[in-house]
Write a protein that holds these residues in place. Sequence first.
Motif, PDB file in Angstrom:
ATOM      1  N   ILE A  61     -26.752  11.362  49.925  1.00 55.14           N
ATOM      2  CA  ILE A  61     -26.703  12.096  48.662  1.00 55.14           C
ATOM      3  C   ILE A  61     -25.322  12.711  48.478  1.00 55.14           C
ATOM      4  CG2 ILE A  61     -27.534  14.198  47.513  1.00 55.14           C
ATOM      5  CD1 ILE A  61     -30.351  13.447  48.580  1.00 55.14           C
ATOM      6  N   HIS A  62     -24.795  13.274  49.547  1.00 51.92           N
ATOM      7  CA  HIS A  62     -23.475  13.905  49.463  1.00 51.92           C
ATOM      8  C   HIS A  62     -22.395  12.885  49.113  1.00 51.92           C
ATOM      9  CE1 HIS A  62     -20.199  16.648  50.226  1.00 51.92           C
ATOM     10  NE2 HIS A  62     -19.668  15.750  51.045  1.00 51.92           N
ATOM     11  N   THR A  67     -22.969   9.018  41.759  1.00 54.60           N
ATOM     12  CA  THR A  67     -23.714   7.913  41.144  1.00 54.60           C
ATOM     13  C   THR A  67     -24.938   8.401  40.366  1.00 54.60           C
ATOM     14  OG1 THR A  67     -25.129   7.518  43.077  1.00 54.60           O
ATOM     15  CG2 THR A  67     -23.008   6.336  42.992  1.00 54.60           C
ATOM     16  N   TRP A  68     -25.318   9.657  40.560  1.00 61.61           N
ATOM     17  CA  TRP A  68     -26.469  10.186  39.829  1.00 61.61           C
ATOM     18  C   TRP A  68     -26.079  10.441  38.386  1.00 61.61           C
ATOM     19  CZ3 TRP A  68     -27.461  15.425  38.059  1.00 61.61           C
ATOM     20  CH2 TRP A  68     -28.733  15.569  37.492  1.00 61.61           C
ATOM     21  N   ARG A  69     -26.888   9.938  37.474  1.00 57.09           N
ATOM     22  CA  ARG A  69     -26.647  10.176  36.054  1.00 57.09           C
ATOM     23  C   ARG A  69     -27.291  11.505  35.683  1.00 57.09           C
ATOM     24  NH1 ARG A  69     -29.594   5.416  34.296  1.00 57.09           N
ATOM     25  NH2 ARG A  69     -30.324   6.893  32.747  1.00 57.09           N
ATOM     26  N   SER A  70     -26.507  12.414  35.131  1.00 55.63           N
ATOM     27  CA  SER A  70     -27.005  13.761  34.849  1.00 55.63           C
ATOM     28  C   SER A  70     -28.094  13.780  33.781  1.00 55.63           C
ATOM     29  CB  SER A  70     -25.856  14.686  34.452  1.00 55.63           C
ATOM     30  OG  SER A  70     -25.236  14.215  33.268  1.00 55.63           O
ATOM     31  N   TRP A  77     -34.171   9.368  42.112  1.00 59.65           N
ATOM     32  CA  TRP A  77     -32.905   8.999  42.760  1.00 59.65           C
ATOM     33  C   TRP A  77     -32.926   9.430  44.227  1.00 59.65           C
ATOM     34  CZ3 TRP A  77     -28.634  12.242  44.235  1.00 59.65           C
ATOM     35  CH2 TRP A  77     -27.439  11.547  44.509  1.00 59.65           C
ATOM     36  N   VAL A  78     -33.366  10.651  44.478  1.00 56.70           N
ATOM     37  CA  VAL A  78     -33.441  11.180  45.853  1.00 56.70           C
ATOM     38  C   VAL A  78     -34.435  10.376  46.681  1.00 56.70           C
ATOM     39  CG1 VAL A  78     -34.239  13.160  47.228  1.00 56.70           C
ATOM     40  CG2 VAL A  78     -32.691  13.524  45.287  1.00 56.70           C
ATOM     41  N   ARG A  83     -36.139   6.455  50.758  1.00 56.31           N
ATOM     42  CA  ARG A  83     -36.897   5.252  51.084  1.00 56.31           C
ATOM     43  C   ARG A  83     -36.001   4.214  51.758  1.00 56.31           C
ATOM     44  NH1 ARG A  83     -38.332   3.833  46.301  1.00 56.31           N
ATOM     45  NH2 ARG A  83     -36.938   2.083  46.077  1.00 56.31           N
ATOM     46  N   PHE A  84     -34.779   4.026  51.222  1.00 56.33           N
ATOM     47  CA  PHE A  84     -33.863   3.062  51.834  1.00 56.33           C
ATOM     48  C   PHE A  84     -33.440   3.506  53.230  1.00 56.33           C
ATOM     49  CE2 PHE A  84     -32.968   1.767  47.313  1.00 56.33           C
ATOM     50  CZ  PHE A  84     -33.580   0.535  47.431  1.00 56.33           C
TER      51      PHE A  84
END
Length: 180
Positions: A61-62, A67-70, A77-78, A83-84
């Motif tokens: 995440i850091h 890449t997260w769309r606001s 997304w998290v 999961r991956f």
Amino acid sequence: MSGIDEAELSRLMRAAIAGNEKAYADFLHGVAALVRGFARRKIVQGGVDPEDIVQETLLAIHTKRHTWRSDAPVLPWVYAIARFKLIDAFRRRGRRIEVEIGEIAETYASPEAETVSERDIGRVLDSLPPGQRLVVSSISVEGRSISETATTLGMSEVAVRVALHRGLAAIAMRFGEEPA
């Protein structure tokens, strides 16, 4: 970590991307609790530490927060990242399942466990055709490998595998079980 929801996490992430360190720390703290619960629910057979999944997810995440769309929800997304990371951990572990001996010691230490007598084994083996009997006896009773059995009986390894499978399937059917 009760009370934190999608809207709050999204707000914290937007603030974190804008440079608010306190919001980022709160976001990571909230996400860590959610991912920890997710990992614990998914890891039922052990072999993977849920805390490893939490740490790897937080690190991802850091490094990928840009890449997260606001305008999108943050939890899907998290959870996708978690999961991956969980899948990666299972792949690294392979097909091994590690179980603490203390967890199963009582199961195998029971003196009341039923044992199969040599007479019972002999009766079951006698019900098989001679070729299957020799193969099943060599591998399952005497503990020889497939290659040792093939050499000893003058058969190919494929023929030994076929005879073993057919013999075990016949035994399973005789005792009312589905063959594997």
